[in-house]
Design a protein around this motif. Structure first.
Motif, PDB file in Angstrom:
ATOM      1  N   THR A   1      -1.921  -3.531   9.039  1.00 35.34           N
ATOM      2  CA  THR A   1      -0.511  -3.101   8.991  1.00 35.34           C
ATOM      3  C   THR A   1      -0.418  -1.802   9.806  1.00 35.34           C
ATOM      4  O   THR A   1      -0.094  -1.828  10.989  1.00 35.34           O
ATOM      5  CB  THR A   1      -0.038  -2.869   7.535  1.00 35.34           C
ATOM      6  OG1 THR A   1      -0.347  -4.005   6.756  1.00 35.34           O
ATOM      7  CG2 THR A   1       1.463  -2.617   7.477  1.00 35.34           C
ATOM      8  N   SER A   2      -0.754  -0.661   9.177  1.00 36.20           N
ATOM      9  CA  SER A   2      -0.734   0.617   9.911  1.00 36.20           C
ATOM     10  C   SER A   2      -2.025   0.821  10.706  1.00 36.20           C
ATOM     11  O   SER A   2      -2.081   1.669  11.598  1.00 36.20           O
ATOM     12  CB  SER A   2      -0.584   1.776   8.916  1.00 36.20           C
ATOM     13  OG  SER A   2      -1.762   1.895   8.132  1.00 36.20           O
ATOM     14  N   GLY A   3      -3.066   0.076  10.337  1.00 35.86           N
ATOM     15  CA  GLY A   3      -4.377   0.264  10.976  1.00 35.86           C
ATOM     16  C   GLY A   3      -5.234   1.291  10.244  1.00 35.86           C
ATOM     17  O   GLY A   3      -6.395   1.516  10.609  1.00 35.86           O
TER      18      GLY A   3
ATOM     19  N   LYS B   1       0.828  -1.214   0.000  1.00 31.26           N
ATOM     20  CA  LYS B   1       0.000   0.000   0.000  1.00 31.26           C
ATOM     21  C   LYS B   1       0.866   1.270   0.000  1.00 31.26           C
ATOM     22  O   LYS B   1       1.903   1.306   0.684  1.00 31.26           O
ATOM     23  CB  LYS B   1      -0.852  -0.056   1.278  1.00 31.26           C
ATOM     24  CG  LYS B   1      -2.088   0.770   1.264  1.00 31.26           C
ATOM     25  CD  LYS B   1      -2.884   0.461   2.530  1.00 31.26           C
ATOM     26  CE  LYS B   1      -3.781   1.601   2.890  1.00 31.26           C
ATOM     27  NZ  LYS B   1      -4.461   1.386   4.165  1.00 31.26           N
TER      28      LYS B   1
ATOM     29  N   ARG C   1       0.043  -7.736  11.363  1.00 30.86           N
ATOM     30  CA  ARG C   1       1.442  -7.758  10.904  1.00 30.86           C
ATOM     31  C   ARG C   1       2.409  -7.225  11.966  1.00 30.86           C
ATOM     32  O   ARG C   1       3.609  -7.179  11.751  1.00 30.86           O
ATOM     33  CB  ARG C   1       1.586  -6.949   9.601  1.00 30.86           C
ATOM     34  CG  ARG C   1       0.938  -7.613   8.398  1.00 30.86           C
ATOM     35  CD  ARG C   1       1.188  -6.818   7.111  1.00 30.86           C
ATOM     36  NE  ARG C   1       2.563  -6.518   6.876  1.00 30.86           N
ATOM     37  CZ  ARG C   1       3.284  -6.955   5.820  1.00 30.86           C
ATOM     38  NH1 ARG C   1       2.723  -7.694   4.893  1.00 30.86           N
ATOM     39  NH2 ARG C   1       4.542  -6.612   5.690  1.00 30.86           N
TER      40      ARG C   1
ATOM     41  N   SER D   1      -6.747   1.465   7.189  1.00 27.89           N
ATOM     42  CA  SER D   1      -7.993   1.038   6.521  1.00 27.89           C
ATOM     43  C   SER D   1      -9.071   0.752   7.561  1.00 27.89           C
ATOM     44  O   SER D   1     -10.236   1.150   7.402  1.00 27.89           O
ATOM     45  CB  SER D   1      -7.773  -0.231   5.698  1.00 27.89           C
ATOM     46  OG  SER D   1      -6.659  -0.101   4.885  1.00 27.89           O
TER      47      SER D   1
ATOM     48  N   PHE E   1       0.558 -10.707   2.299  1.00 27.77           N
ATOM     49  CA  PHE E   1      -0.513 -11.696   2.460  1.00 27.77           C
ATOM     50  C   PHE E   1      -1.676 -11.296   1.582  1.00 27.77           C
ATOM     51  O   PHE E   1      -2.250 -10.215   1.755  1.00 27.77           O
ATOM     52  CB  PHE E   1      -0.941 -11.778   3.933  1.00 27.77           C
ATOM     53  CG  PHE E   1       0.192 -12.244   4.786  1.00 27.77           C
ATOM     54  CD1 PHE E   1       0.407 -13.596   4.993  1.00 27.77           C
ATOM     55  CD2 PHE E   1       1.091 -11.333   5.314  1.00 27.77           C
ATOM     56  CE1 PHE E   1       1.495 -14.030   5.724  1.00 27.77           C
ATOM     57  CE2 PHE E   1       2.182 -11.762   6.052  1.00 27.77           C
ATOM     58  CZ  PHE E   1       2.378 -13.108   6.252  1.00 27.77           C
TER      59      PHE E   1
HETATM   60  O1  LIG Z   1       0.222  -8.117   3.715  1.00 27.35           O
HETATM   61  C1  LIG Z   1      -0.735  -7.322   3.514  1.00 27.35           C
HETATM   62  C2  LIG Z   1      -0.766  -6.019   4.011  1.00 27.35           C
HETATM   63  C3  LIG Z   1      -1.856  -5.213   3.794  1.00 27.35           C
HETATM   64  N1  LIG Z   1      -2.919  -5.655   3.063  1.00 27.35           N
HETATM   65  C4  LIG Z   1      -4.098  -4.781   2.807  1.00 27.35           C
HETATM   66  O2  LIG Z   1      -3.870  -3.469   3.306  1.00 27.35           O
HETATM   67  C5  LIG Z   1      -4.806  -3.136   4.340  1.00 27.35           C
HETATM   68  C6  LIG Z   1      -4.132  -3.060   5.679  1.00 27.35           C
HETATM   69  O3  LIG Z   1      -3.162  -2.056   5.684  1.00 27.35           O
HETATM   70  P1  LIG Z   1      -3.308  -0.827   6.693  1.00 27.35           P
HETATM   71  O4  LIG Z   1      -1.983  -0.125   6.564  1.00 27.35           O
HETATM   72  O5  LIG Z   1      -3.523  -1.415   8.067  1.00 27.35           O
HETATM   73  O6  LIG Z   1      -4.462   0.006   6.238  1.00 27.35           O
HETATM   74  C7  LIG Z   1      -5.822  -4.246   4.445  1.00 27.35           C
HETATM   75  O7  LIG Z   1      -7.112  -3.778   4.123  1.00 27.35           O
HETATM   76  C8  LIG Z   1      -5.345  -5.326   3.496  1.00 27.35           C
HETATM   77  O8  LIG Z   1      -6.357  -5.635   2.576  1.00 27.35           O
HETATM   78  C9  LIG Z   1      -2.892  -6.929   2.550  1.00 27.35           C
HETATM   79  O9  LIG Z   1      -3.860  -7.382   1.887  1.00 27.35           O
HETATM   80  N2  LIG Z   1      -1.808  -7.730   2.793  1.00 27.35           N
END
Ligand SMILES: O=c1ccn([C@@H]2O[C@H](COP(=O)(O)O)[C@@H](O)[C@H]2O)c(=O)[nH]1
Length: 206
Positions: free
Chosen positions: A123-125, A27, A151, A127, A36
């Motif tokens: 990941t960052s939270g 992202k 993560r 979304s 993943f």
């Molecule tokens: O390994 C991964 C990492 C992220 N995603 C997609 O991104 C968002 C989560 O990222 P945030 O930074 O926490 O917003 C999530 O909606 C995942 O769909 C992923 O698919 N795989």
């Protein structure tokens, strides 16, 4: 009973192509040595059911009236959980519909209902937090989220600071450990991932 160990499930996820290794663009142009892609699970109904049973297992400890999946990857998980547990679901749109109903949340809900968020990966939270903000603005209460994978890059802390407790089926640490023990990833890759997680942390900012 969830019927399957987390170890077996992790290996099935890997074998289904849900774990990508290499120098991958994530992202917002970030790079990651592991990504993943849980979207592949829609093509594997038995795997979908097994993952949803694990999420339901976490969800049963959390009082809630309604489920909402973060678009798009978590929508199928929330839908399967909704049917399996006879719990109503709402859908958050990415953008407000511009005609007819002009809604941002689809489905029937009432103010003050307790909404449990379902997400694939944190990941960052960012979304998940965006979904929480929208759902709260519509009058629902959000205090918990169930996710397939944390993560461990700071997202769960960001969410906690915003009143959302995250419960995950896997953390990056235990998933990588399982895959390494099962011979699916090398010691070297496990070390690269561990270093990446330590180096690439997201903090809380308002
Ligand atoms: O390994 C991964 C990492 C992220 N995603 C997609 O991104 C968002 C989560 O990222 P945030 O930074 O926490 O917003 C999530 O909606 C995942 O769909 C992923 O698919 N795989």
């Amino acid at each position: 009973m969830t019927g399957e160990s987390l170890e077996e499930l992790a290996v099935r996820l890997f074998d289904a192509g849900a774990v990508r290794l290499g120098d991958i663009e994530a992202k917002l142009g970030r790079r990651t040595p592991i990504y993943f892609d849980l979207r592949v699970i829609v093509s594997h109904p038995k795997l979908m059911m097994a993952i949803c049973r694990q999420l339901q297992n976490l969800a049963k400890e959390i009082p809630h009236d309604i489920l909402c999946g973060v678009p798009y990857a978590a929508l199928p998980f929330a839908a399967v959980m909704s049917v399996n547990t006879n719990t109503p679901m709402i859908m958050k749109r990415k953008e407000t519909k511009l005609y007819a109903t002009k809604k941002i949340l689809e489905g029937v809900f009432e103010k003050d209902q307790k909404c449990l968020i379902v997400e694939d990966v944190v990941t960052s939270g960012g979304s998940l937090l965006e979904a929480v903000t929208t759902i709260r603005a519509e009058g629902l209460q959000v205090s918990h989220a169930v996710v397939v994978l944390d993560r461990e890059q700071g997202g769960a802390s960001v969410l906690k600071a915003n009143g959302v407790q995250v419960k995950s089926v896997y953390t990056m640490t235990n998933l990588v450990k399982i895959l390494r023990n099962a011979g699916r990833i090398s010691d070297e890759t496990a070390e690269i991932v561990s270093d990446h997680i330590k180096e690439c942390q997201f903090g809380y900012s308002v």
